[in-house]
Enzyme design. Structure first.
Site, PDB file in Angstrom:
ATOM      1  N   HIS A  91       6.817   9.212  -0.645  1.00  0.00           N
ATOM      2  CA  HIS A  91       5.930   8.237  -1.270  1.00  0.00           C
ATOM      3  C   HIS A  91       6.712   7.308  -2.178  1.00  0.00           C
ATOM      4  O   HIS A  91       6.535   6.093  -2.160  1.00  0.00           O
ATOM      5  CB  HIS A  91       4.820   8.970  -2.036  1.00  0.00           C
ATOM      6  CG  HIS A  91       3.697   8.071  -2.410  1.00  0.00           C
ATOM      7  ND1 HIS A  91       3.487   7.640  -3.690  1.00  0.00           N
ATOM      8  CD2 HIS A  91       2.729   7.498  -1.663  1.00  0.00           C
ATOM      9  CE1 HIS A  91       2.425   6.852  -3.711  1.00  0.00           C
ATOM     10  NE2 HIS A  91       1.942   6.744  -2.499  1.00  0.00           N
ATOM     11  N   HIS A 112       2.139  -0.523  -0.188  1.00  0.00           N
ATOM     12  CA  HIS A 112       0.911  -0.747  -0.966  1.00  0.00           C
ATOM     13  C   HIS A 112       0.515  -2.219  -1.000  1.00  0.00           C
ATOM     14  O   HIS A 112       1.343  -3.090  -0.787  1.00  0.00           O
ATOM     15  CB  HIS A 112       1.080  -0.250  -2.401  1.00  0.00           C
ATOM     16  CG  HIS A 112       1.036   1.234  -2.495  1.00  0.00           C
ATOM     17  ND1 HIS A 112       2.122   1.986  -2.799  1.00  0.00           N
ATOM     18  CD2 HIS A 112       0.031   2.101  -2.286  1.00  0.00           C
ATOM     19  CE1 HIS A 112       1.795   3.255  -2.784  1.00  0.00           C
ATOM     20  NE2 HIS A 112       0.531   3.362  -2.461  1.00  0.00           N
ATOM     21  N   HIS A 121      -0.354   6.050   4.770  1.00  0.00           N
ATOM     22  CA  HIS A 121      -0.790   7.289   4.115  1.00  0.00           C
ATOM     23  C   HIS A 121      -1.368   8.279   5.122  1.00  0.00           C
ATOM     24  O   HIS A 121      -1.214   9.484   4.965  1.00  0.00           O
ATOM     25  CB  HIS A 121      -1.779   6.995   2.990  1.00  0.00           C
ATOM     26  CG  HIS A 121      -1.155   6.342   1.804  1.00  0.00           C
ATOM     27  ND1 HIS A 121      -1.003   4.985   1.701  1.00  0.00           N
ATOM     28  CD2 HIS A 121      -0.609   6.851   0.660  1.00  0.00           C
ATOM     29  CE1 HIS A 121      -0.407   4.676   0.547  1.00  0.00           C
ATOM     30  NE2 HIS A 121      -0.149   5.795  -0.098  1.00  0.00           N
ATOM     31  N   HIS A 245      -9.063   3.944  -5.392  1.00  0.00           N
ATOM     32  CA  HIS A 245      -7.754   4.561  -5.191  1.00  0.00           C
ATOM     33  C   HIS A 245      -6.840   4.427  -6.408  1.00  0.00           C
ATOM     34  O   HIS A 245      -6.423   5.409  -7.014  1.00  0.00           O
ATOM     35  CB  HIS A 245      -7.072   3.996  -3.934  1.00  0.00           C
ATOM     36  CG  HIS A 245      -5.633   4.365  -3.846  1.00  0.00           C
ATOM     37  ND1 HIS A 245      -4.620   3.514  -4.206  1.00  0.00           N
ATOM     38  CD2 HIS A 245      -5.042   5.536  -3.526  1.00  0.00           C
ATOM     39  CE1 HIS A 245      -3.458   4.142  -4.079  1.00  0.00           C
ATOM     40  NE2 HIS A 245      -3.690   5.366  -3.667  1.00  0.00           N
ATOM     41  N   HIS A 249      -5.842   7.219  -9.507  1.00  0.00           N
ATOM     42  CA  HIS A 249      -4.453   7.567  -9.835  1.00  0.00           C
ATOM     43  C   HIS A 249      -4.258   7.485 -11.354  1.00  0.00           C
ATOM     44  O   HIS A 249      -3.703   8.391 -11.986  1.00  0.00           O
ATOM     45  CB  HIS A 249      -3.475   6.597  -9.155  1.00  0.00           C
ATOM     46  CG  HIS A 249      -3.023   7.042  -7.797  1.00  0.00           C
ATOM     47  ND1 HIS A 249      -1.998   7.923  -7.609  1.00  0.00           N
ATOM     48  CD2 HIS A 249      -3.456   6.712  -6.564  1.00  0.00           C
ATOM     49  CE1 HIS A 249      -1.811   8.123  -6.307  1.00  0.00           C
ATOM     50  NE2 HIS A 249      -2.689   7.399  -5.657  1.00  0.00           N
ATOM     51  N   PHE A 266       3.402   5.083  -8.595  1.00  0.00           N
ATOM     52  CA  PHE A 266       3.644   5.510  -7.224  1.00  0.00           C
ATOM     53  C   PHE A 266       4.931   6.307  -7.052  1.00  0.00           C
ATOM     54  O   PHE A 266       5.023   7.172  -6.196  1.00  0.00           O
ATOM     55  CB  PHE A 266       3.624   4.310  -6.282  1.00  0.00           C
ATOM     56  CG  PHE A 266       2.264   3.688  -6.184  1.00  0.00           C
ATOM     57  CD1 PHE A 266       1.121   4.481  -6.086  1.00  0.00           C
ATOM     58  CD2 PHE A 266       2.108   2.314  -6.199  1.00  0.00           C
ATOM     59  CE1 PHE A 266      -0.139   3.915  -6.001  1.00  0.00           C
ATOM     60  CE2 PHE A 266       0.846   1.734  -6.111  1.00  0.00           C
ATOM     61  CZ  PHE A 266      -0.283   2.539  -6.019  1.00  0.00           C
ATOM     62  N   HIS A 279      -5.797  11.467  -1.142  1.00  0.00           N
ATOM     63  CA  HIS A 279      -5.530  10.652   0.044  1.00  0.00           C
ATOM     64  C   HIS A 279      -6.264  11.117   1.277  1.00  0.00           C
ATOM     65  O   HIS A 279      -6.536  10.324   2.186  1.00  0.00           O
ATOM     66  CB  HIS A 279      -4.028  10.488   0.271  1.00  0.00           C
ATOM     67  CG  HIS A 279      -3.544   9.318  -0.515  1.00  0.00           C
ATOM     68  ND1 HIS A 279      -3.705   8.028  -0.074  1.00  0.00           N
ATOM     69  CD2 HIS A 279      -3.022   9.236  -1.760  1.00  0.00           C
ATOM     70  CE1 HIS A 279      -3.273   7.196  -1.006  1.00  0.00           C
ATOM     71  NE2 HIS A 279      -2.853   7.908  -2.040  1.00  0.00           N
TER      72      HIS A 279
HETATM   73 CU1  C2O Z   1       0.625   5.430  -1.953  1.00  0.00          CU
HETATM   74 CU2  C2O Z   1      -2.354   6.888  -3.644  1.00  0.00          CU
HETATM   75  O1  C2O Z   1      -0.797   5.930  -3.213  1.00  0.00           O
END
Ligand code: C2O
Length: 348
Positions: A91, A112, A121, A245, A249, A266, A279
């Site tokens: 990631h 992203h 993802h 999303h 985070h 990230f 995810h």
């Molecule tokens: Cu690549 Cu939830 O992020």
């Protein structure tokens, strides 16, 4: 046809990258300078189907299995691409621009805030799930999904906050642990909490309606901007990517860290086990959006379909997988247990 502008990483061109504007990180895999032979992706056996279930409904025996698989994964050495740390660094690599694009040297590859968000993802957690299963010899193993879009799932699933388990992670905002209802549109600058539980739940449902339906009526609005080889201008996330999303985070990560790490940035996010359940829900919602729109808004651009990435599979083979390979989850051998879509009738 036109020029092939599909995206792909140049695996031998990896370098340190910025995890925050003020933080250089290095997450390239060991030995990347020497190309490793790879094979093209092949669809797996589709029986038995791996059924991904809502995290808040899992039984003890499933949690025990996942606990065992994750413990083994965390104990593998860094040399092993199946190890948890290496999985987390995948990631970091693709989310901080550590790789250059193939055939476009100097362009950093960042998945992203582009139309690569959903397929990349999906690939990452597909291989992650199969590795976990293989570590315990269980070909039915399926990742749970954190169903934060339905009222019963709006708290962090309990087993992730059990301090004695491998699901626990110290770099989190403990004030957001259960019974706090997640704020799907969280911003660290707002009052926290913004609402009481009931109002937060209702606000979340209305917000989901916007992200999945009223705000997502065009392909690009949901999927993110068109991103092709050499492209430096695509920087516009889809509705779900930007929130819930990104916001979740941030909501999970620790307010004591400058970037609310680990989930809040990230480069570090996938070090937190809850990342994978988060995810899994994002991946499910992609399918739900396709279903709501009878697949009429699916992208058919060949550059997107032919874009590819490379991942190690559960047998330690390096596999080249294209976006077109991940558009039918039945062929990928997994499914999602049906849950309600209570936000569908929450037009604000
Ligand atoms: Cu690549 Cu939830 O992020």
């Amino acid at each position: 046809g036109g020029k092939n502008l599909a995206i792909g990483p140049n695996l031998t061109a990896c370098h340190s990258s910025y995890g925050r504007p003020d933080l250089l990180v290095y997450c390239c895999p060991p030995g990347f300078q020497n190309p490793v032979p790879f094979t093209d992706f092949k669809f797996p056996d589709t029986s038995p189907v791996r059924v991904r279930r809502p995290a808040h409904l899992l039984n003890e025996s499933f949690i025990a299995k996942y606990n065992k698989a994750l413990s083994i994964m965390k104990s593998l050495p860094y040399d092993d691409p199946r190890s948890f740390h290496r999985q987390a660094n995948l990631h970091c690599q693709f989310c901080t621009g550590a790789y250059e694009m193939l055939n476009s040297s100097g362009s950093e590859l960042n998945i992203h805030r582009t139309w690569m968000f959903f397929p990349w993802h999906r690939m990452m957690i597909y291989f992650h799930e199969r590795i976990l299963g293989s570590l315990i010899g269980d070909d039915t193993f399926a990742l749970p999904f954190w169903a934060w879009d339905i009222p019963d799932g709006m708290t962090i699933p309990d087993f992730y906050v059990d301090k004695s388990s491998p699901f626990f992670h110290s770099q989190r905002d403990f004030s957001h642990f259960p019974p706090r209802v997640a704020d799907l549109d969280y911003s660290p600058d707002d009052n926290d909490p913004r609402f009481d539980r009931k109002e937060q739940t209702e606000t979340n449902l209305a917000f989901m309606y916007n992200r999945m339906v009223s705000g997502a009526k065009k392909t690009e609005l949901f999927m993110g901007c068109t991103y092709k080889a050499g492209d430096k201008n695509c920087d516009s996330p889809g509705t779900i990517e930007s929130a819930p999303h990104n916001t979740l985070h941030t909501w999970i990560g620790s307010g004591l860290n400058p970037g609310r790490e680990d989930m809040g940035k990230f480069y570090s996010a996938a070090k937190d086990p809850v990342f994978y359940a988060h995810h899994s829900n994002i991946d499910r919602l992609w399918e739900v959006w396709r279903d709501i729109n009878d697949r009429k808004l699916d992208i058919d651009d060949s550059d997107w379909l032919n874009s590819f990435f490379l991942f190690y599979d559960e047998n330690l083979n390096l596999v080249k997988i294209k976006v077109t390979d991940v558009l039918d989850i039945t062929k990928l051998g997994y499914s999602y247990e049906e849950v309600d879509r209570p936000w569908l009738n929450h037009r604000p």
